[in-house]
Design a protein around this motif. Structure first.
Motif, PDB file in Angstrom:
ATOM      1  N   ALA A 190       0.832  -1.211   0.000  1.00 32.61           N
ATOM      2  CA  ALA A 190       0.000   0.000   0.000  1.00 32.61           C
ATOM      3  C   ALA A 190       0.862   1.254   0.000  1.00 32.61           C
ATOM      4  N   PHE A 191       2.092   1.153   0.498  1.00 35.22           N
ATOM      5  CA  PHE A 191       2.988   2.303   0.481  1.00 35.22           C
ATOM      6  C   PHE A 191       3.378   2.704  -0.939  1.00 35.22           C
ATOM      7  N   ALA A 192       3.222   1.816  -1.901  1.00 35.15           N
ATOM      8  CA  ALA A 192       3.573   2.120  -3.291  1.00 35.15           C
ATOM      9  C   ALA A 192       2.641   3.165  -3.884  1.00 35.15           C
ATOM     10  N   ILE A 193       1.404   3.150  -3.474  1.00 35.71           N
ATOM     11  CA  ILE A 193       0.432   4.098  -4.025  1.00 35.71           C
ATOM     12  C   ILE A 193      -0.046   5.087  -2.983  1.00 35.71           C
ATOM     13  N   GLY A 194       0.486   4.985  -1.795  1.00 33.31           N
ATOM     14  CA  GLY A 194       0.024   5.808  -0.671  1.00 33.31           C
ATOM     15  C   GLY A 194       0.585   7.211  -0.688  1.00 33.31           C
ATOM     16  N   ASN A 195       0.890   7.673   0.445  1.00 36.04           N
ATOM     17  CA  ASN A 195       1.276   9.035   0.772  1.00 36.04           C
ATOM     18  C   ASN A 195       2.428   9.584  -0.078  1.00 36.04           C
ATOM     19  N   ASP A 196       2.152  10.654  -0.823  1.00 36.48           N
ATOM     20  CA  ASP A 196       3.192  11.337  -1.593  1.00 36.48           C
ATOM     21  C   ASP A 196       3.902  12.400  -0.768  1.00 36.48           C
ATOM     22  N   ASN A 197       3.431  12.668   0.434  1.00 35.37           N
ATOM     23  CA  ASN A 197       4.033  13.691   1.284  1.00 35.37           C
ATOM     24  C   ASN A 197       5.101  13.142   2.218  1.00 35.37           C
ATOM     25  N   LEU A 198       5.258  11.832   2.260  1.00 35.06           N
ATOM     26  CA  LEU A 198       6.221  11.227   3.167  1.00 35.06           C
ATOM     27  C   LEU A 198       7.639  11.661   2.807  1.00 35.06           C
ATOM     28  N   LEU A 199       8.345  12.238   3.790  1.00 34.15           N
ATOM     29  CA  LEU A 199       9.715  12.711   3.580  1.00 34.15           C
ATOM     30  C   LEU A 199      10.752  11.760   4.155  1.00 34.15           C
ATOM     31  N   LEU A 200      10.397  11.026   5.232  1.00 42.80           N
ATOM     32  CA  LEU A 200      11.337  10.111   5.854  1.00 42.80           C
ATOM     33  C   LEU A 200      10.617   8.827   6.246  1.00 42.80           C
ATOM     34  N   LEU A 201      11.194   7.706   5.837  1.00 41.64           N
ATOM     35  CA  LEU A 201      10.743   6.385   6.255  1.00 41.64           C
ATOM     36  C   LEU A 201      11.953   5.680   6.834  1.00 41.64           C
ATOM     37  N   ASN A 202      11.919   5.402   8.137  1.00 41.79           N
ATOM     38  CA  ASN A 202      13.039   4.741   8.798  1.00 41.79           C
ATOM     39  C   ASN A 202      12.550   3.416   9.364  1.00 41.79           C
ATOM     40  N   ILE A 203      12.984   2.317   8.734  1.00 36.90           N
ATOM     41  CA  ILE A 203      12.626   0.973   9.196  1.00 36.90           C
ATOM     42  C   ILE A 203      13.879   0.175   9.550  1.00 36.90           C
ATOM     43  N   ALA A 204      14.976   0.862   9.785  1.00 40.18           N
ATOM     44  CA  ALA A 204      16.252   0.205  10.079  1.00 40.18           C
ATOM     45  C   ALA A 204      16.192  -0.563  11.399  1.00 40.18           C
ATOM     46  N   ASN A 205      17.026  -1.575  11.495  1.00 36.24           N
ATOM     47  CA  ASN A 205      17.174  -2.384  12.703  1.00 36.24           C
ATOM     48  C   ASN A 205      15.863  -3.023  13.152  1.00 36.24           C
TER      49      ASN A 205
END
Length: 132
Positions: A76-91
């Motif tokens: 869903a993130f592929a077509i979702g929010n275009d305003n997202l500036l940072l996605l941190n899923i590390a560790n």
């Protein structure tokens, strides 16, 4: 994070870093249409990342690092929010390819992920070694 978080309908920032939280992120968090910033870094949260977070049009910063999340990042993130500036899923123990989800988009957020074995990401801004 209790499911009753959905009652905080005007919440803009959810800052819960380093609070020893456990359990999962409730899918109801995706109902908070005014939320801009979610930081739950450095807790003991587990389970999968809810696909409902992708529908948060006002979310510009999603920080989920240093937890125990598993599974793949929802498509869903592929077509979702275009305003997202940072996605941190590390560790975390998130697996899969971010190439399909983000690398082909015109607008790409800054992405921090574990790109060595579990995550494929040709456009990630920062690849972590899962030990930092």
């Amino acid at each position: 994070i209790p499911h009753q978080v959905k009652n905080l309908q005007y919440l803009r920032d959810l800052l819960m870093e380093s609070n020893r939280l456990s359990g999962t992120i409730p899918k109801e968090l995706g109902l908070l249409k005014y939320i801009n910033f979610v930081n739950v870094n450095r807790n003991e949260l587990s389970g999968t990342i809810p696909s409902t977070l992708a529908s948060l049009d006002n979310l510009f910063d999603l920080e989920l690092a240093h937890n125990r999340f598993t599974g793949s990042l929802p498509t869903a993130f592929a077509i979702g929010n275009d305003n997202l500036l940072l996605l941190n899923i590390a560790n975390n123990s998130v697996v899969g390819s971010l190439n399909e989800i983000y690398c082909s988009r015109n607008h790409r957020p800054r992405i921090e992920a574990d790109c060595l074995e579990d995550i494929t990401c040709d456009c990630c801004t920062k690849c972590c070694d899962n030990d930092s």
